[in-house]
Design a protein around this motif. Structure first.
Motif, PDB file in Angstrom:
ATOM      1  N   GLU A  33       0.828  -1.209   0.000  1.00  0.00           N
ATOM      2  CA  GLU A  33       0.000   0.000   0.000  1.00  0.00           C
ATOM      3  C   GLU A  33       0.861   1.257   0.000  1.00  0.00           C
ATOM      4  OE1 GLU A  33      -2.430  -0.443   3.429  1.00  0.00           O
ATOM      5  OE2 GLU A  33      -3.839  -1.862   2.486  1.00  0.00           O
ATOM      6  N   ARG A  34       1.928   1.250   0.801  1.00  0.00           N
ATOM      7  CA  ARG A  34       2.773   2.443   0.907  1.00  0.00           C
ATOM      8  C   ARG A  34       3.475   2.751  -0.414  1.00  0.00           C
ATOM      9  NH1 ARG A  34       4.399   5.696   4.792  1.00  0.00           N
ATOM     10  NH2 ARG A  34       6.494   6.657   4.744  1.00  0.00           N
ATOM     11  N   VAL A  35       3.985   1.709  -1.067  1.00  0.00           N
ATOM     12  CA  VAL A  35       4.662   1.913  -2.355  1.00  0.00           C
ATOM     13  C   VAL A  35       3.664   2.385  -3.407  1.00  0.00           C
ATOM     14  CG1 VAL A  35       5.929   0.767  -4.220  1.00  0.00           C
ATOM     15  CG2 VAL A  35       6.493   0.267  -1.830  1.00  0.00           C
ATOM     16  N   ALA A  36       2.466   1.793  -3.415  1.00  0.00           N
ATOM     17  CA  ALA A  36       1.442   2.190  -4.389  1.00  0.00           C
ATOM     18  C   ALA A  36       1.011   3.638  -4.185  1.00  0.00           C
ATOM     19  CB  ALA A  36       0.238   1.256  -4.282  1.00  0.00           C
ATOM     20  N   GLU A  37       0.904   4.082  -2.932  1.00  0.00           N
ATOM     21  CA  GLU A  37       0.526   5.471  -2.647  1.00  0.00           C
ATOM     22  C   GLU A  37       1.536   6.458  -3.213  1.00  0.00           C
ATOM     23  OE1 GLU A  37       0.155   5.674   1.565  1.00  0.00           O
ATOM     24  OE2 GLU A  37      -1.789   4.649   1.619  1.00  0.00           O
ATOM     25  N   ARG A  38       2.804   6.044  -3.287  1.00  0.00           N
ATOM     26  CA  ARG A  38       3.854   6.923  -3.810  1.00  0.00           C
ATOM     27  C   ARG A  38       3.984   6.809  -5.324  1.00  0.00           C
ATOM     28  NH1 ARG A  38       8.000   5.356   0.857  1.00  0.00           N
ATOM     29  NH2 ARG A  38       8.511   3.731  -0.639  1.00  0.00           N
ATOM     30  N   GLY A  39       3.126   5.974  -5.924  1.00  0.00           N
ATOM     31  CA  GLY A  39       3.175   5.815  -7.372  1.00  0.00           C
ATOM     32  C   GLY A  39       4.161   4.780  -7.857  1.00  0.00           C
ATOM     33  N   GLY A  40       4.720   3.992  -6.953  1.00  0.00           N
ATOM     34  CA  GLY A  40       5.664   2.967  -7.358  1.00  0.00           C
ATOM     35  C   GLY A  40       4.991   1.799  -8.049  1.00  0.00           C
ATOM     36  N   GLU A  41       5.763   1.077  -8.838  1.00  0.00           N
ATOM     37  CA  GLU A  41       5.226  -0.076  -9.570  1.00  0.00           C
ATOM     38  C   GLU A  41       5.913  -1.375  -9.186  1.00  0.00           C
ATOM     39  OE1 GLU A  41       5.576   0.899 -13.678  1.00  0.00           O
ATOM     40  OE2 GLU A  41       4.014   2.439 -13.623  1.00  0.00           O
ATOM     41  N   LEU A  42       6.948  -1.273  -8.318  1.00  0.00           N
ATOM     42  CA  LEU A  42       7.692  -2.447  -7.892  1.00  0.00           C
ATOM     43  C   LEU A  42       8.139  -2.236  -6.445  1.00  0.00           C
ATOM     44  CD1 LEU A  42       9.271  -5.143  -8.622  1.00  0.00           C
ATOM     45  CD2 LEU A  42      11.224  -3.630  -9.123  1.00  0.00           C
ATOM     46  N   VAL A  43       7.954  -3.255  -5.606  1.00  0.00           N
ATOM     47  CA  VAL A  43       8.427  -3.188  -4.223  1.00  0.00           C
ATOM     48  C   VAL A  43       9.870  -3.663  -4.196  1.00  0.00           C
ATOM     49  CG1 VAL A  43       8.138  -4.048  -1.875  1.00  0.00           C
ATOM     50  CG2 VAL A  43       6.129  -3.558  -3.280  1.00  0.00           C
ATOM     51  N   THR A  44      10.760  -2.778  -3.747  1.00  0.00           N
ATOM     52  CA  THR A  44      12.179  -3.101  -3.699  1.00  0.00           C
ATOM     53  C   THR A  44      12.621  -3.408  -2.267  1.00  0.00           C
ATOM     54  OG1 THR A  44      12.881  -0.814  -3.310  1.00  0.00           O
ATOM     55  CG2 THR A  44      12.545  -1.501  -5.614  1.00  0.00           C
ATOM     56  N   TYR A  45      13.865  -3.883  -2.144  1.00  0.00           N
ATOM     57  CA  TYR A  45      14.400  -4.156  -0.813  1.00  0.00           C
ATOM     58  C   TYR A  45      14.467  -2.868   0.016  1.00  0.00           C
ATOM     59  CZ  TYR A  45      17.618  -5.427   2.914  1.00  0.00           C
ATOM     60  OH  TYR A  45      18.188  -5.627   4.138  1.00  0.00           O
ATOM     61  N   ALA A  46      14.753  -1.746  -0.625  1.00  0.00           N
ATOM     62  CA  ALA A  46      14.796  -0.465   0.090  1.00  0.00           C
ATOM     63  C   ALA A  46      13.427  -0.113   0.653  1.00  0.00           C
ATOM     64  CB  ALA A  46      15.289   0.639  -0.842  1.00  0.00           C
ATOM     65  N   ASP A  47      12.363  -0.419  -0.103  1.00  0.00           N
ATOM     66  CA  ASP A  47      11.002  -0.163   0.387  1.00  0.00           C
ATOM     67  C   ASP A  47      10.719  -1.019   1.618  1.00  0.00           C
ATOM     68  OD1 ASP A  47      10.318   1.645  -1.691  1.00  0.00           O
ATOM     69  OD2 ASP A  47       9.909  -0.054  -3.030  1.00  0.00           O
ATOM     70  N   PHE A  48      11.115  -2.280   1.529  1.00  0.00           N
ATOM     71  CA  PHE A  48      10.886  -3.183   2.661  1.00  0.00           C
ATOM     72  C   PHE A  48      11.678  -2.724   3.882  1.00  0.00           C
ATOM     73  CE2 PHE A  48      12.244  -6.678   5.324  1.00  0.00           C
ATOM     74  CZ  PHE A  48      11.036  -7.293   5.629  1.00  0.00           C
ATOM     75  N   GLN A  49      12.931  -2.337   3.667  1.00  0.00           N
ATOM     76  CA  GLN A  49      13.774  -1.932   4.793  1.00  0.00           C
ATOM     77  C   GLN A  49      13.220  -0.682   5.470  1.00  0.00           C
ATOM     78  OE1 GLN A  49      17.980  -1.122   3.867  1.00  0.00           O
ATOM     79  NE2 GLN A  49      18.475  -2.462   5.608  1.00  0.00           N
ATOM     80  N   GLU A  50      12.691   0.241   4.684  1.00  0.00           N
ATOM     81  CA  GLU A  50      12.076   1.441   5.255  1.00  0.00           C
ATOM     82  C   GLU A  50      10.902   1.063   6.148  1.00  0.00           C
ATOM     83  OE1 GLU A  50       9.560   5.407   3.884  1.00  0.00           O
ATOM     84  OE2 GLU A  50      10.170   3.910   2.401  1.00  0.00           O
ATOM     85  N   ALA A  51      10.043   0.159   5.646  1.00  0.00           N
ATOM     86  CA  ALA A  51       8.890  -0.270   6.436  1.00  0.00           C
ATOM     87  C   ALA A  51       9.331  -1.026   7.688  1.00  0.00           C
ATOM     88  CB  ALA A  51       7.992  -1.158   5.572  1.00  0.00           C
ATOM     89  N   GLU A  52      10.381  -1.849   7.569  1.00  0.00           N
ATOM     90  CA  GLU A  52      10.875  -2.610   8.710  1.00  0.00           C
ATOM     91  C   GLU A  52      11.411  -1.678   9.792  1.00  0.00           C
ATOM     92  OE1 GLU A  52      13.506  -6.609   9.274  1.00  0.00           O
ATOM     93  OE2 GLU A  52      14.433  -4.986   8.119  1.00  0.00           O
ATOM     94  N   ASP A  53      12.125  -0.629   9.395  1.00  0.00           N
ATOM     95  CA  ASP A  53      12.659   0.333  10.369  1.00  0.00           C
ATOM     96  C   ASP A  53      11.529   1.045  11.098  1.00  0.00           C
ATOM     97  OD1 ASP A  53      15.216  -0.354   9.676  1.00  0.00           O
ATOM     98  OD2 ASP A  53      15.519   1.349   8.312  1.00  0.00           O
ATOM     99  N   ARG A  54      10.487   1.418  10.358  1.00  0.00           N
ATOM    100  CA  ARG A  54       9.338   2.084  10.982  1.00  0.00           C
ATOM    101  C   ARG A  54       8.642   1.148  11.959  1.00  0.00           C
ATOM    102  NH1 ARG A  54       5.654   2.563   7.289  1.00  0.00           N
ATOM    103  NH2 ARG A  54       4.318   3.938   8.468  1.00  0.00           N
TER     104      ARG A  54
END
Length: 293
Positions: A33-54
């Motif tokens: 959901e977070r990646v889609a809200e930002r207009g992204g089309e692919l979930v990357t490791y950086a996206d996952f790591q950001e969510a994990e830190d939060r």
């Protein structure tokens, strides 16, 4: 509108496998959901790591069992509705413990299993999902330090003693008053005077007295009820004492079954009197047999 189901790159998928299975689906959905809200089309490791830190910043310090209790679950048979927590004084070799929390906790858990309390509580929930605030929490602490936070639980039990003084042995040194963490003792050219409303029963005064003029009663559990956090937080009221685990079970049985039988179906508050003009805990105090006041 649901977010589109985005693809994940291989590194993100590999990282997701390290997440405990019981929250894996929720993590995938939230990151997606977070990646889609930002207009992204692919979930990357950086996206996952950001969510994990939060997630770690919000949930830091909580054990896997604690996380399991907080994650929404399906309203199906066996879903956990009663949470019984206790301090871990044995693991830390805590010198302050006055009661063996394992013994008191086991008594509560045996009662809950025997009376099928989980299913009785679950039957009140008409939604498909069980949320954390639907659950009934009981917290047991070995001493008044309250490490398991009984003051904000639906029902709490806290190890305590009652100190008394033998005036003939007292030298009026004032050591007890200086040592009392709750400023519950006054020594003014006379033996100690205890403020019973302020005294939490921690046993410090007995331990510090050089002439052993202060003696403490046998440890017991001080029973608290109606604590909560949330929008209108409040500390629990002291409603009585229990000398033995069976006495605590009697009080818990009365409170929980009263809630199951009499609370309106949509009410999650355990103590209806706290929502009206009555002083919180008044309903409990009206039954002195049960609350042992």
């Amino acid at each position: 509108m649901p977010a589109p189901n985005l693809p994940w790159d291989s590194d993100a998928e590999l990282a997701l496998r390290r997440v405990p299975f019981f929250v894996r689906g929720m993590v995938r959905r939230k990151v997606n959901e977070r990646v889609a809200e930002r207009g992204g089309e692919l979930v990357t490791y950086a996206d996952f790591q950001e969510a994990e830190d939060r997630f770690k910043s919000v949930m830091g310090g909580k054990s896997e069992d604690e996380l399991k209790r907080m994650i929404p679950s399906d309203n199906t048979e066996g879903a956990q509705m009663l949470i019984v927590e206790s301090c871990h004084h044995k693991l830390s070799n805590c010198p302050n413990a006055l009661i063996d929390t394992d013994e008191w906790r086991t008594a509560i858990e045996d009662w809950a299993d025997r009376d099928n309390i989980n299913e009785k509580l679950r039957a009140r929930i008409k939604d498909d999902r069980i949320l954390f605030h639907h659950k009934f929490r009981i917290a047991i602490s070995g001493c008044p330090n309250g490490c398991s936070r009984p003051q904000i639980a639906d029902i709490g039990a806290m190890g305590a003693v009652r100190p008394d003084v033998d005036p003939s042995e007292c030298t009026e040194c004032g050591g007890c008053a200086d040592a009392c963490p709750d400023q519950a003792i006054t020594v003014d050219d006379a033996p100690p005077l205890f403020d019973r409303t302020a005294c939490l029963g921690c046993n410090t005064c007995e331990a510090i007295c050089p002439t052993h003029a202060i003696t403490a009663s046998a440890p017991r559990a001080r029973i608290l009820a109606a604590g909560k956090l949330g929008r209108h937080p409040r500390l629990a009221d002291v409603i009585g004492d229990a000398d033995y685990p069976a006495e605590l079970v009697d009080t818990v049985d009365w409170i929980v079954n009263d809630f199951i039988k009499n609370a309106p179906p949509r009410r999650m508050c355990r103590f209806p009197c706290t929502c009206g003009p009555e002083d919180p805990g008044a309903r409990l105090r009206r039954d002195p047999c049960r609350t042992r006041l």
